[in-house]
Motif scaffolding. Structure first.
Motif, PDB file in Angstrom:
ATOM      1  N   HIS A  98       0.888  -1.271   0.040  1.00 29.65           N
ATOM      2  CA  HIS A  98      -0.023   0.225   0.003  1.00 29.65           C
ATOM      3  C   HIS A  98       0.881   1.159   0.170  1.00 29.65           C
ATOM      4  CE1 HIS A  98      -3.759  -2.145   0.190  1.00 29.65           C
ATOM      5  NE2 HIS A  98      -3.588  -2.387   1.504  1.00 29.65           N
ATOM      6  N   LEU A  99       1.954   1.296   0.773  1.00 30.79           N
ATOM      7  CA  LEU A  99       2.928   2.383   0.808  1.00 30.79           C
ATOM      8  C   LEU A  99       3.521   2.694  -0.591  1.00 30.79           C
ATOM      9  CD1 LEU A  99       4.831   2.014   4.031  1.00 30.79           C
ATOM     10  CD2 LEU A  99       2.875   3.673   3.653  1.00 30.79           C
ATOM     11  N   ARG A 100       3.677   1.869  -1.337  1.00 31.97           N
ATOM     12  CA  ARG A 100       4.208   1.862  -2.929  1.00 31.97           C
ATOM     13  C   ARG A 100       3.231   2.285  -3.575  1.00 31.97           C
ATOM     14  NH1 ARG A 100       6.771  -3.260  -1.677  1.00 31.97           N
ATOM     15  NH2 ARG A 100       4.978  -4.346  -2.830  1.00 31.97           N
ATOM     16  N   GLN A 101       1.916   1.800  -3.579  1.00 31.97           N
ATOM     17  CA  GLN A 101       0.781   2.401  -4.189  1.00 31.97           C
ATOM     18  C   GLN A 101       0.571   3.820  -3.903  1.00 31.97           C
ATOM     19  OE1 GLN A 101      -1.992  -0.446  -2.712  1.00 31.97           O
ATOM     20  NE2 GLN A 101      -2.033  -1.847  -4.465  1.00 31.97           N
ATOM     21  N   LEU A 102       0.465   4.391  -2.824  1.00 33.49           N
ATOM     22  CA  LEU A 102       0.351   5.493  -2.220  1.00 33.49           C
ATOM     23  C   LEU A 102       1.467   6.475  -2.594  1.00 33.49           C
ATOM     24  CD1 LEU A 102      -0.825   5.147   1.521  1.00 33.49           C
ATOM     25  CD2 LEU A 102      -2.268   5.613  -0.547  1.00 33.49           C
ATOM     26  N   ARG A 126       9.219   0.159  -9.195  1.00 36.91           N
ATOM     27  CA  ARG A 126      10.659   0.040  -8.865  1.00 36.91           C
ATOM     28  C   ARG A 126      10.585  -1.004  -7.666  1.00 36.91           C
ATOM     29  NH1 ARG A 126      10.626   5.007  -6.082  1.00 36.91           N
ATOM     30  NH2 ARG A 126      10.533   5.992  -8.070  1.00 36.91           N
ATOM     31  N   GLY A 127       9.365  -1.220  -7.037  1.00 34.05           N
ATOM     32  CA  GLY A 127       9.308  -1.985  -5.891  1.00 34.05           C
ATOM     33  C   GLY A 127       9.865  -1.361  -4.530  1.00 34.05           C
ATOM     34  N   TYR A 128       9.917  -0.136  -4.281  1.00 29.19           N
ATOM     35  CA  TYR A 128      10.192   0.421  -3.121  1.00 29.19           C
ATOM     36  C   TYR A 128      10.022   1.967  -3.328  1.00 29.19           C
ATOM     37  CZ  TYR A 128      14.772   1.357  -5.443  1.00 29.19           C
ATOM     38  OH  TYR A 128      15.826   1.586  -6.348  1.00 29.19           O
ATOM     39  N   VAL A 129       9.932   2.692  -2.075  1.00 30.42           N
ATOM     40  CA  VAL A 129       9.348   4.049  -2.184  1.00 30.42           C
ATOM     41  C   VAL A 129      10.707   4.924  -1.825  1.00 30.42           C
ATOM     42  CG1 VAL A 129       8.039   5.666  -0.789  1.00 30.42           C
ATOM     43  CG2 VAL A 129       7.088   3.290  -1.197  1.00 30.42           C
ATOM     44  N   TYR A 130      10.797   6.174  -2.474  1.00 29.48           N
ATOM     45  CA  TYR A 130      11.875   6.833  -2.143  1.00 29.48           C
ATOM     46  C   TYR A 130      11.318   8.017  -1.085  1.00 29.48           C
ATOM     47  CZ  TYR A 130      14.671   6.267  -6.406  1.00 29.48           C
ATOM     48  OH  TYR A 130      15.420   5.654  -7.436  1.00 29.48           O
ATOM     49  N   TYR A 131      12.147   8.487  -0.284  1.00 30.98           N
ATOM     50  CA  TYR A 131      11.788   9.343   0.543  1.00 30.98           C
ATOM     51  C   TYR A 131      11.266  10.493   0.216  1.00 30.98           C
ATOM     52  CZ  TYR A 131      15.654  12.412  -0.056  1.00 30.98           C
ATOM     53  OH  TYR A 131      16.658  13.300  -0.654  1.00 30.98           O
ATOM     54  N   SER A 132      11.421  10.971  -0.977  1.00 27.98           N
ATOM     55  CA  SER A 132      10.853  12.136  -1.437  1.00 27.98           C
ATOM     56  C   SER A 132       9.483  12.046  -1.983  1.00 27.98           C
ATOM     57  CB  SER A 132      11.676  12.629  -2.589  1.00 27.98           C
ATOM     58  OG  SER A 132      11.764  11.466  -3.631  1.00 27.98           O
ATOM     59  N   GLU A 133       9.067  10.890  -2.034  1.00 20.80           N
ATOM     60  CA  GLU A 133       7.634  10.348  -2.524  1.00 20.80           C
ATOM     61  C   GLU A 133       6.660  10.305  -1.364  1.00 20.80           C
ATOM     62  OE1 GLU A 133       8.692   7.586  -6.612  1.00 20.80           O
ATOM     63  OE2 GLU A 133       8.793   6.678  -4.289  1.00 20.80           O
ATOM     64  N   VAL A 134       7.157  10.674  -0.065  1.00 14.37           N
ATOM     65  CA  VAL A 134       6.221  10.431   0.932  1.00 14.37           C
ATOM     66  C   VAL A 134       5.624  11.662   1.387  1.00 14.37           C
ATOM     67  CG1 VAL A 134       6.400  10.171   3.522  1.00 14.37           C
ATOM     68  CG2 VAL A 134       7.703   8.511   2.033  1.00 14.37           C
ATOM     69  N   PRO A 135       6.030  13.014   1.383  1.00 14.86           N
ATOM     70  CA  PRO A 135       5.449  14.139   1.785  1.00 14.86           C
ATOM     71  C   PRO A 135       3.969  14.119   1.146  1.00 14.86           C
ATOM     72  CG  PRO A 135       7.564  14.653   1.725  1.00 14.86           C
ATOM     73  CD  PRO A 135       7.586  13.029   1.035  1.00 14.86           C
ATOM     74  N   PRO A 136       3.772  14.045  -0.374  1.00 10.78           N
ATOM     75  CA  PRO A 136       2.585  14.212  -1.129  1.00 10.78           C
ATOM     76  C   PRO A 136       1.411  13.133  -0.926  1.00 10.78           C
ATOM     77  CG  PRO A 136       4.507  14.149  -2.459  1.00 10.78           C
ATOM     78  CD  PRO A 136       5.122  13.572  -1.238  1.00 10.78           C
ATOM     79  N   ILE A 137       1.901  12.016   0.174  1.00 12.73           N
ATOM     80  CA  ILE A 137       0.836  10.872   0.396  1.00 12.73           C
ATOM     81  C   ILE A 137      -0.276  11.635   1.460  1.00 12.73           C
ATOM     82  CG2 ILE A 137       0.432   8.881   1.772  1.00 12.73           C
ATOM     83  CD1 ILE A 137       3.291   7.848   0.894  1.00 12.73           C
ATOM     84  N   ALA A 138      -1.413  11.303   1.010  1.00 17.72           N
ATOM     85  CA  ALA A 138      -2.549  11.995   1.839  1.00 17.72           C
ATOM     86  C   ALA A 138      -2.615  11.615   3.240  1.00 17.72           C
ATOM     87  CB  ALA A 138      -4.022  11.763   1.110  1.00 17.72           C
ATOM     88  N   SER A 139      -2.722  12.532   4.128  1.00 21.49           N
ATOM     89  CA  SER A 139      -2.786  12.070   5.552  1.00 21.49           C
ATOM     90  C   SER A 139      -3.766  10.975   5.738  1.00 21.49           C
ATOM     91  CB  SER A 139      -3.045  13.365   6.460  1.00 21.49           C
ATOM     92  OG  SER A 139      -1.884  14.037   6.212  1.00 21.49           O
ATOM     93  N   VAL A 140      -5.059  10.884   5.167  1.00 22.46           N
ATOM     94  CA  VAL A 140      -6.157  10.139   5.611  1.00 22.46           C
ATOM     95  C   VAL A 140      -5.484   8.667   5.307  1.00 22.46           C
ATOM     96  CG1 VAL A 140      -7.124  10.059   3.394  1.00 22.46           C
ATOM     97  CG2 VAL A 140      -8.658   9.431   5.412  1.00 22.46           C
ATOM     98  N   ASP A 141      -4.754   8.458   4.355  1.00 23.92           N
ATOM     99  CA  ASP A 141      -4.386   7.053   4.025  1.00 23.92           C
ATOM    100  C   ASP A 141      -3.345   6.614   5.277  1.00 23.92           C
ATOM    101  OD1 ASP A 141      -5.214   5.945   1.457  1.00 23.92           O
ATOM    102  OD2 ASP A 141      -5.064   7.802   1.056  1.00 23.92           O
ATOM    103  N   LEU A 142      -2.432   7.422   5.547  1.00 24.82           N
ATOM    104  CA  LEU A 142      -1.370   6.926   6.514  1.00 24.82           C
ATOM    105  C   LEU A 142      -1.975   6.969   8.053  1.00 24.82           C
ATOM    106  CD1 LEU A 142       1.779   9.043   5.802  1.00 24.82           C
ATOM    107  CD2 LEU A 142       1.298   6.789   5.072  1.00 24.82           C
ATOM    108  N   GLU A 143      -3.180   7.691   8.241  1.00 21.13           N
ATOM    109  CA  GLU A 143      -3.953   7.537   9.370  1.00 21.13           C
ATOM    110  C   GLU A 143      -4.620   6.113   9.437  1.00 21.13           C
ATOM    111  OE1 GLU A 143      -6.334  11.105   9.312  1.00 21.13           O
ATOM    112  OE2 GLU A 143      -4.523  12.366   9.526  1.00 21.13           O
ATOM    113  N   SER A 144      -5.213   5.838   8.383  1.00 18.84           N
ATOM    114  CA  SER A 144      -5.718   4.698   8.103  1.00 18.84           C
ATOM    115  C   SER A 144      -5.003   3.429   8.476  1.00 18.84           C
ATOM    116  CB  SER A 144      -6.639   4.575   6.707  1.00 18.84           C
ATOM    117  OG  SER A 144      -7.757   5.601   6.746  1.00 18.84           O
ATOM    118  N   LEU A 145      -3.851   3.279   7.862  1.00 17.11           N
ATOM    119  CA  LEU A 145      -2.634   2.266   7.899  1.00 17.11           C
ATOM    120  C   LEU A 145      -2.476   2.170   9.633  1.00 17.11           C
ATOM    121  CD1 LEU A 145      -0.594   2.742   4.857  1.00 17.11           C
ATOM    122  CD2 LEU A 145      -2.455   0.782   5.376  1.00 17.11           C
ATOM    123  N   ASP A 146      -2.145   3.426   9.995  1.00 16.20           N
ATOM    124  CA  ASP A 146      -1.836   3.270  11.438  1.00 16.20           C
ATOM    125  C   ASP A 146      -2.768   2.839  12.431  1.00 16.20           C
ATOM    126  OD1 ASP A 146       0.131   3.920  13.641  1.00 16.20           O
ATOM    127  OD2 ASP A 146      -1.204   5.677  14.153  1.00 16.20           O
TER     128      ASP A 146
END
Length: 240
Positions: A121-125, A133-153
């Motif tokens: 899911h983190l890769r999809q987000l 590529r199969g992994y996430v760059y740190y620079s790709e994290v800030p644009p992720i919607a808060s609601v999705d990270l809140e849901s995962l947490d």
């Protein structure tokens, strides 16, 4: 006057359940073993009680009761699964992701599968490039919607007795004054960027150290995890 032997008073299952749900977090920890030991008595009471709980919360007591309910493969469990096919906890996704498989894995305490789904899911987000590529760059994290990270947490917190989740990792890091080198031993992770998904490398149960899951790829240092734990959506959950 001779006094008789002390009278042992055992609360009823109904009283124990009421006491557990009304208790504060510290008190719940002291009642946890008793609740688990009396699961057979409590199970018939749980479907009605679970229906009355707030599915928009992040209270791990609800997750524990659900896991007790589904711990036996019988009609009660089947009725719960039929009623809550996508899982009991209400979660949303700005990206339109389906978190039902993750929630079902967490309910069943299949933490290895839940961790795999969380990484997916983190890769999809993070976007199509991260998926390819199969992994996430740190620079790709800030644009992720808060609601999705809140849901995962919230999913991880609710179904782990409050032991796992990004917010748990944030609190631990704060308690260590931001010392990453001290965080790894607390999480039960290997320091120095060693990261693998071989099952024997990690503990896929509630016996793991607090904050052990979900895993975050550290092959490229702490940048990805730092970006993730610094995300405003997760920071707000800890500060609330």
């Amino acid at each position: 006057m001779l006094s008789g032997p002390p009278v042992t008073t055992t609360v009823s299952a109904e009283q124990l359940l009421e006491r557990f749900l009304a208790a504060n977090p510290r008190q719940r920890r002291t009642l946890l073993a008793q609740v688990q030991q009396r699961a057979a008595e409590l199970r018939p009471l749980l479907p009605e009680q679970i229906d009355r709980l707030d599915a928009t919360c992040d209270d791990w007591a609800a997750g524990l009761l659900i896991q007790l309910l589904v711990s036996v493969d019988d009609g009660l469990t089947q009725a719960f699964r039929d009623r809550y096919r996508d899982g009991w906890l209400a979660v949303t996704s700005a990206a339109g992701l389906d978190y039902a498989p993750l929630q079902r894995a967490l309910i069943d305490q299949d933490f290895e599968e839940a961790d795999r789904l969380t990484s997916e899911h983190l890769r999809q987000l993070a976007g199509e490039a991260a998926v390819k590529r199969g992994y996430v760059y740190y620079s790709e994290v800030p644009p992720i919607a808060s609601v999705d990270l809140e849901s995962l947490d919230r999913l991880w917190v609710v179904y782990s007795q409050g032991r796992f989740g990004f917010s748990v990792q944030i609190r631990l890091l704060r308690s260590l004054n931001g010392r990453w080198d001290q965080l790894w031993p607390r999480l039960g992770w290997k320091q120095g960027g060693v990261w693998t998904r071989y099952p024997r490398s990690f503990t896929w149960s509630l016996e793991a150290p607090e904050g052990h899951l979900p895993l975050v790829n550290q092959l490229r240092g702490v940048r990805l995890m730092d970006a993730l734990l610094s995300h405003p959506g997760l920071q707000q959950r800890v500060s609330a």
